[in-house]
Design a protein around this motif. Sequence first.
Motif, PDB file in Angstrom:
ATOM      1  N   HIS A 159       0.825  -1.210   0.000  1.00  0.00           N
ATOM      2  CA  HIS A 159       0.000   0.000   0.000  1.00  0.00           C
ATOM      3  C   HIS A 159       0.857   1.256   0.000  1.00  0.00           C
ATOM      4  N   ALA A 160       2.006   1.200   0.665  1.00  0.00           N
ATOM      5  CA  ALA A 160       2.873   2.379   0.769  1.00  0.00           C
ATOM      6  C   ALA A 160       3.821   2.531  -0.416  1.00  0.00           C
ATOM      7  N   ASP A 161       3.961   1.504  -1.239  1.00  0.00           N
ATOM      8  CA  ASP A 161       4.933   1.505  -2.341  1.00  0.00           C
ATOM      9  C   ASP A 161       4.729   2.718  -3.237  1.00  0.00           C
ATOM     10  N   PRO A 162       5.683   3.658  -3.254  1.00  0.00           N
ATOM     11  CA  PRO A 162       5.505   4.881  -4.046  1.00  0.00           C
ATOM     12  C   PRO A 162       5.616   4.657  -5.550  1.00  0.00           C
ATOM     13  N   SER A 163       6.107   3.482  -5.969  1.00  0.00           N
ATOM     14  CA  SER A 163       6.238   3.220  -7.406  1.00  0.00           C
ATOM     15  C   SER A 163       4.907   2.847  -8.046  1.00  0.00           C
ATOM     16  N   ILE A 164       3.892   2.520  -7.233  1.00  0.00           N
ATOM     17  CA  ILE A 164       2.573   2.180  -7.769  1.00  0.00           C
ATOM     18  C   ILE A 164       1.848   3.478  -8.117  1.00  0.00           C
ATOM     19  N   PRO A 165       1.476   3.680  -9.379  1.00  0.00           N
ATOM     20  CA  PRO A 165       0.898   4.963  -9.794  1.00  0.00           C
ATOM     21  C   PRO A 165      -0.590   5.107  -9.496  1.00  0.00           C
ATOM     22  N   LEU A 166      -1.214   4.089  -8.923  1.00  0.00           N
ATOM     23  CA  LEU A 166      -2.660   4.113  -8.716  1.00  0.00           C
ATOM     24  C   LEU A 166      -3.040   4.939  -7.496  1.00  0.00           C
ATOM     25  N   GLU A 167      -4.277   5.417  -7.493  1.00  0.00           N
ATOM     26  CA  GLU A 167      -4.806   6.103  -6.321  1.00  0.00           C
ATOM     27  C   GLU A 167      -4.801   5.136  -5.137  1.00  0.00           C
TER      28      GLU A 167
END
Length: 275
Positions: free
Chosen positions: A17-25
């Motif tokens: 959930h915290a992964d900043p590489s995921i571009p989703l809301e």
Amino acid sequence: MSPEFVKSDPSMWEAIHADPSIPLERSLVRMIINDQRRLSRRWLFPYARFFSRILVTAISLIKRVLPMRWMSLKTMDALCLWFLRRFVAPDAVELLIRHFVVETNLVNFIIRNTPADIEPVTLRPTTLAGLGENAVVEHDINVYDVLIALEGVQVEAPERLDFSELDVPPLDPERRHPRLLRLDIQTALCLMNIPFCIALSLEEFRRAIHSLRFDDSFLEILAVLTKDDTYRHWKMGGLSLWMDTNVDVPQLVYRHALVCEYAHAHLVKSAGGDR
């Protein structure tokens, strides 16, 4: 490393959930995580995956001898809608409806920003009922139509990109409808792959599976149009000339949906914010 030397007890789900590489809301990430944490994903999915693969293989082999259509597409649609209403969690159904809208947005972005001689597609269901009327087949055909329309066309970045109609409207997964079970999306895909195989001809089923190999093609086109290499980072190396349909279809469909979400979210960000 021995347990006594471990300094923390991190949660895999919190890290995702915290992964900043995921571009989703974050709300969408949370919905996907919650779906993956369902009991059905842990306890039923491994068996549903195995059962689906074996049964689909057997059906495909029998269809080589008896190649008639075993089930009408209308019946397939009705069976899948019945299954989704009664046995699949509303959040999972919403993710499924959302995929059709997101993929249409990506297809139309390419159509609007290339000289392709094809009208924008209109498959943007907002309700569970909207997944009927051959939506699954149409959603695959749209991928083929846009690629065929690009034959002989020079794909290059336009002077100004058209980011119109990247919105995802409110979706109705029929949360009010009582469920006997609340299956996760991956388990549901395994089970729905069986009536797809029964209803589609061998060539239609093969075409549907092979459409998943065009994900890398679409990512490359998006990278060229936007002059943004980010899209290339999500490629799987699935060459469209590699015509192998002996694959784990539900697993590839799930990855395909995630890739579409990543690409769509990045387009929205490039457009200047949520739409």
